[in-house]
Scaffold this active site. Structure first.
Site, PDB file in Angstrom:
ATOM      1  N   HIS A 128      -8.262  -4.965  -0.416  1.00 12.31           N
ATOM      2  CA  HIS A 128      -7.065  -4.259   0.010  1.00 12.31           C
ATOM      3  C   HIS A 128      -6.737  -4.660   1.450  1.00 12.31           C
ATOM      4  CE1 HIS A 128      -4.182  -0.934  -0.265  1.00 12.31           C
ATOM      5  NE2 HIS A 128      -4.423  -0.749   1.023  1.00 12.31           N
ATOM      6  N   SER A 182       0.831  -1.196   0.000  1.00  8.83           N
ATOM      7  CA  SER A 182       0.000   0.000   0.000  1.00  8.83           C
ATOM      8  C   SER A 182       0.874   1.258   0.000  1.00  8.83           C
ATOM      9  CB  SER A 182      -0.973  -0.052   1.178  1.00  8.83           C
ATOM     10  OG  SER A 182      -1.992   0.917   1.044  1.00  8.83           O
ATOM     11  N   ASP A 189     -10.151  -3.627  -4.984  1.00  9.80           N
ATOM     12  CA  ASP A 189      -9.282  -2.625  -4.374  1.00  9.80           C
ATOM     13  C   ASP A 189      -9.220  -1.432  -5.317  1.00  9.80           C
ATOM     14  OD1 ASP A 189      -7.265  -1.100  -3.249  1.00  9.80           O
ATOM     15  OD2 ASP A 189      -5.765  -2.679  -3.252  1.00  9.80           O
TER      16      ASP A 189
END
Length: 289
Positions: free
Chosen positions: A261, A142, A231
């Site tokens: 995610h 991320s 996501d």
């Protein structure tokens, strides 16, 4: 299609959204740490906190470690998480790859906005190069995937490979998945993260913050890009993979169907997390035998 474990995860209660007036940043950071401390953790032969020229880090060395170090950069929208929250994941990463892992506790906004985080990563890398023979791999999820990509772009030739797990790359939220793949990750949350991270509006166009703007993508080492089907960050990461391929970079891109995610950190919830860790380990072993 959402897999059953993803549907169950979405049904779990959550607190006020990050962009709301009711959100308590300090309390949310503490909650994430408490949850992480309650998770099972694998044994690693050696775990030691180190001062990397002023940047706090945690070094994990598995039994029978091969030469080499994975630099791990944690996710959390730049704002949340730390080495403690990612401790269980870093242990798994060390044990699966057979390499030492240096988890970097970079500074976070809003207290320390851009470029504090990438500067800390550069400082930690300099310390590592002075204390370990290498080779080195950079790894992040991320927001950490953003920092991993930026580190590889800032330091061409420093890494034998890069692993980017659903990296957070595009402050403009300009890809279709921000409208079509938002299960469990509201685009308003993504926008809030960028607002905290950027010190000025001009920062949102800086390639060290928005690396899709970089003109040096062709300098990257072999790169693994992993995305989750559900996501909003999916399309920007897959766009990156395509650009790398066109630049002649050795790149592998894998989309995990049915996943949300954040699934990588939670193997007890998402069965795909452990096979994905195996893919990461295999990719790392291919480039750091």
């Amino acid at each position: 299609m959402l897999f059953p474990e993803s549907r169950r995860a979405l049904e779990q209660p959550s607190g006020p959204p990050a962009w709301s007036d009711e959100h308590d940043l300090v309390a949310e950071r503490a909650r994430a740490r408490e949850e992480a401390l309650a998770e099972p953790r694998e044994d690693v032969a050696e775990v030691v906190d180190v001062d990397a020229d002023g940047v706090p880090c945690r070094l994990y060395r598995p039994a029978g470690a091969r030469p080499g170090v994975v630099v791990h950069l944690h996710g959390g929208g730049f704002v949340f998480h730390d080495v403690e929250v990612h401790d269980a994941s870093a242990r798994r990463l060390a044990n699966r790859t057979g390499l030492a892992v240096l988890s970097v506790d970079y500074r976070r906004p809003p207290e320390d906005p851009f470029p504090a985080a990438p500067d800390d990563v550069s400082t930690a890398l300099g310390w590592l190069q002075a204390h370990e023979p290498g080779p080195f791999v950079v790894h992040g999820d991320s927001a950490g995937g953003n920092l991993a990509l930026v580190a590889a772009l800032r330091h061409p030739g420093a890494f034998a490979a890069a692993v980017l797990i659903y990296p957070f790359l595009d402050p403009t939220a300009g890809f279709d998945s921000y409208a079509t793949a938002t299960d469990g990750f509201d685009p308003r949350e993504a926008a809030w993260y960028w607002e905290q991270y950027a010190a000025t509006p001009a920062d949102l166009e800086h390639p060290d913050l928005a690396p899709l703007r970089s003109d040096r993508l062709g300098t990257l080492p072999p790169t693994l890009v992993v995305t989750a089907e559900h996501d909003p960050l999916r399309d920007e990461a897959e766009h990156l993979a395509l650009r790398l391929a066109e630049e002649g970079v050795e790149v592998v891109s894998t989309r995990y169907q049915g996943q949300l995610h954040g699934f990588w950190r939670h193997p007890s919830v998402f069965p795909a997390a452990e096979p994905m860790m195996g893919q990461v380990a295999g990719f790392v072993r291919q480039h750091v035998p």
